[in-house]
Design a protein around this motif. Structure first.
Motif, mmCIF file in Angstrom:
data_model
loop_
_atom_site.group_PDB
_atom_site.id
_atom_site.type_symbol
_atom_site.label_atom_id
_atom_site.label_comp_id
_atom_site.label_asym_id
_atom_site.label_seq_id
_atom_site.Cartn_x
_atom_site.Cartn_y
_atom_site.Cartn_z
ATOM 1 N N TYR A 50 0.832 -1.098 0.066
ATOM 2 C CA TYR A 50 -0.059 0.043 0.134
ATOM 3 C C TYR A 50 1.065 1.195 0.050
ATOM 4 O O TYR A 50 1.919 1.400 0.483
ATOM 5 N N ASP A 51 0.553 2.285 -0.806
ATOM 6 C CA ASP A 51 1.320 3.538 -0.791
ATOM 7 C C ASP A 51 0.183 4.407 -0.986
ATOM 8 O O ASP A 51 -0.819 4.403 -1.739
ATOM 9 N N ASN A 52 0.550 5.888 -0.465
ATOM 10 C CA ASN A 52 -0.268 6.861 -0.880
ATOM 11 C C ASN A 52 0.695 8.235 -0.990
ATOM 12 O O ASN A 52 1.741 8.172 -0.322
ATOM 13 N N ASP A 103 -7.951 16.667 -2.003
ATOM 14 C CA ASP A 103 -6.855 17.319 -2.833
ATOM 15 C C ASP A 103 -6.965 16.452 -4.444
ATOM 16 O O ASP A 103 -7.094 15.392 -4.323
ATOM 17 N N PHE A 104 -6.888 17.479 -5.269
ATOM 18 C CA PHE A 104 -7.207 17.042 -6.567
ATOM 19 C C PHE A 104 -5.985 16.222 -7.083
ATOM 20 O O PHE A 104 -6.286 15.475 -8.025
ATOM 21 N N CYS A 105 -4.925 16.042 -6.192
ATOM 22 C CA CYS A 105 -3.771 15.522 -6.724
ATOM 23 C C CYS A 105 -3.415 14.061 -5.647
ATOM 24 O O CYS A 105 -2.563 13.430 -5.933
ATOM 25 N N TYR A 106 -4.425 13.971 -5.097
ATOM 26 C CA TYR A 106 -4.401 12.662 -4.061
ATOM 27 C C TYR A 106 -4.337 11.401 -4.795
ATOM 28 O O TYR A 106 -5.096 11.152 -5.635
ATOM 29 N N ILE A 107 -3.418 10.451 -4.397
ATOM 30 C CA ILE A 107 -3.380 9.274 -5.046
ATOM 31 C C ILE A 107 -3.271 8.232 -4.068
ATOM 32 O O ILE A 107 -2.281 8.348 -3.000
ATOM 33 N N GLU A 108 -3.790 7.129 -3.984
ATOM 34 C CA GLU A 108 -3.604 5.943 -3.160
ATOM 35 C C GLU A 108 -3.567 4.748 -3.857
ATOM 36 O O GLU A 108 -4.378 4.504 -4.868
ATOM 37 N N GLU A 109 -2.771 3.735 -3.817
ATOM 38 C CA GLU A 109 -2.619 2.565 -4.437
ATOM 39 C C GLU A 109 -2.457 1.271 -3.594
ATOM 40 O O GLU A 109 -1.550 1.321 -2.861
ATOM 41 N N THR A 110 -3.148 0.241 -3.771
ATOM 42 C CA THR A 110 -2.843 -0.951 -3.145
ATOM 43 C C THR A 110 -2.549 -1.977 -4.024
ATOM 44 O O THR A 110 -3.100 -2.350 -4.961
ATOM 45 N N LEU A 111 -1.524 -2.704 -3.814
ATOM 46 C CA LEU A 111 -0.757 -3.763 -4.517
ATOM 47 C C LEU A 111 -1.488 -5.303 -3.940
ATOM 48 O O LEU A 111 -1.483 -5.466 -3.007
ATOM 49 N N TYR A 112 -2.296 -5.918 -4.954
ATOM 50 C CA TYR A 112 -2.894 -7.269 -4.591
ATOM 51 C C TYR A 112 -2.274 -8.085 -5.182
ATOM 52 O O TYR A 112 -1.792 -8.102 -6.249
ATOM 53 N N LYS A 113 -2.195 -9.543 -4.568
ATOM 54 C CA LYS A 113 -1.740 -10.733 -5.590
ATOM 55 C C LYS A 113 -2.985 -11.619 -5.222
ATOM 56 O O LYS A 113 -3.433 -12.076 -4.271
ATOM 57 N N TRP A 146 6.927 -1.460 -9.477
ATOM 58 C CA TRP A 146 5.833 -0.714 -8.258
ATOM 59 C C TRP A 146 6.289 -0.754 -6.837
ATOM 60 O O TRP A 146 6.493 0.099 -6.249
ATOM 61 N N ALA A 147 6.719 -2.251 -6.672
ATOM 62 C CA ALA A 147 7.021 -2.408 -5.134
ATOM 63 C C ALA A 147 8.394 -1.876 -4.835
ATOM 64 O O ALA A 147 8.467 -1.154 -3.838
ATOM 65 N N GLU A 148 9.338 -1.636 -5.709
ATOM 66 C CA GLU A 148 10.782 -0.943 -5.728
ATOM 67 C C GLU A 148 10.445 0.527 -5.437
ATOM 68 O O GLU A 148 11.060 1.311 -4.650
ATOM 69 N N ASP A 149 9.628 1.039 -6.176
ATOM 70 C CA ASP A 149 9.224 2.547 -5.911
ATOM 71 C C ASP A 149 8.549 3.161 -4.844
ATOM 72 O O ASP A 149 8.373 4.109 -4.456
ATOM 73 N N HIS A 150 7.591 1.967 -4.205
ATOM 74 C CA HIS A 150 6.632 2.450 -3.244
ATOM 75 C C HIS A 150 6.847 1.667 -1.909
ATOM 76 O O HIS A 150 6.062 2.099 -0.947
ATOM 77 N N THR A 193 9.096 -0.431 1.235
ATOM 78 C CA THR A 193 10.479 -0.641 1.894
ATOM 79 C C THR A 193 11.212 -1.801 1.320
ATOM 80 O O THR A 193 10.361 -2.909 0.744
ATOM 81 N N VAL A 194 12.144 -2.195 1.731
ATOM 82 C CA VAL A 194 12.921 -3.477 1.499
ATOM 83 C C VAL A 194 12.398 -4.426 1.974
ATOM 84 O O VAL A 194 12.166 -5.505 1.362
ATOM 85 N N GLU A 195 11.888 -4.320 3.190
ATOM 86 C CA GLU A 195 11.520 -5.268 3.899
ATOM 87 C C GLU A 195 9.927 -5.952 3.437
ATOM 88 O O GLU A 195 9.736 -7.091 3.449
ATOM 89 N N GLU A 196 9.072 -4.827 3.167
ATOM 90 C CA GLU A 196 7.875 -5.324 2.399
ATOM 91 C C GLU A 196 8.165 -5.730 1.148
ATOM 92 O O GLU A 196 7.478 -6.813 0.625
ATOM 93 N N TYR A 197 8.982 -5.305 0.185
ATOM 94 C CA TYR A 197 9.396 -5.679 -1.175
ATOM 95 C C TYR A 197 9.992 -7.378 -0.932
ATOM 96 O O TYR A 197 9.368 -8.024 -1.607
#
Length: 102
Positions: free
Chosen positions: A20-22, A29-39, A83-87, A89-93
């Motif tokens: 998850y990241d936002n 805010d007009f520029c608000y983004i949140e994304e959730t990665l699912y498997k 996406w995971a690299e960019d959003h 932590t190392v532990e989460e990745y």
């Protein structure tokens, strides 16, 4: 959220949330983004994203203007890793894709 894309079903209620990241902005805010990665159980990845009127998730409103929106975006494993690299932590990745060599 549920969606069928290219004959495949994507359902956020039936899959594992792995990331998850936002962007830290307020939801209004007009520029608000949140994304959730699912498997999925099949090993496939997808993003479920939400965003304001000035984001890639914006949706056209009946009045012709853009407003907040949401979407499901299927990802290849390489796209999910990027996406995971960019959003995340190392532990989460590494929790998702396994330990990475130094």
């Amino acid at each position: 959220m549920k969606k069928i894309i290219n004959g495949k079903k994507y359902d956020t209620d039936m899959t594992e949330e792995v990331g998850y990241d936002n962007n830290g902005l307020l939801y209004s805010d007009f520029c608000y983004i949140e994304e959730t990665l699912y498997k999925k159980k099949t090993g496939e990845f997808f993003l479920c994203g939400k965003g304001g009127a000035m984001t890639k998730y914006a949706e056209r409103q009946l009045n012709g203007f853009s407003g907040p929106g949401k979407a499901i975006v299927p990802l290849t494993e390489d796209e999910a890793k990027k996406w995971a690299e960019d959003h995340l932590t190392v532990e989460e990745y590494e929790g998702i894709f396994g330990e990475v060599e130094e």
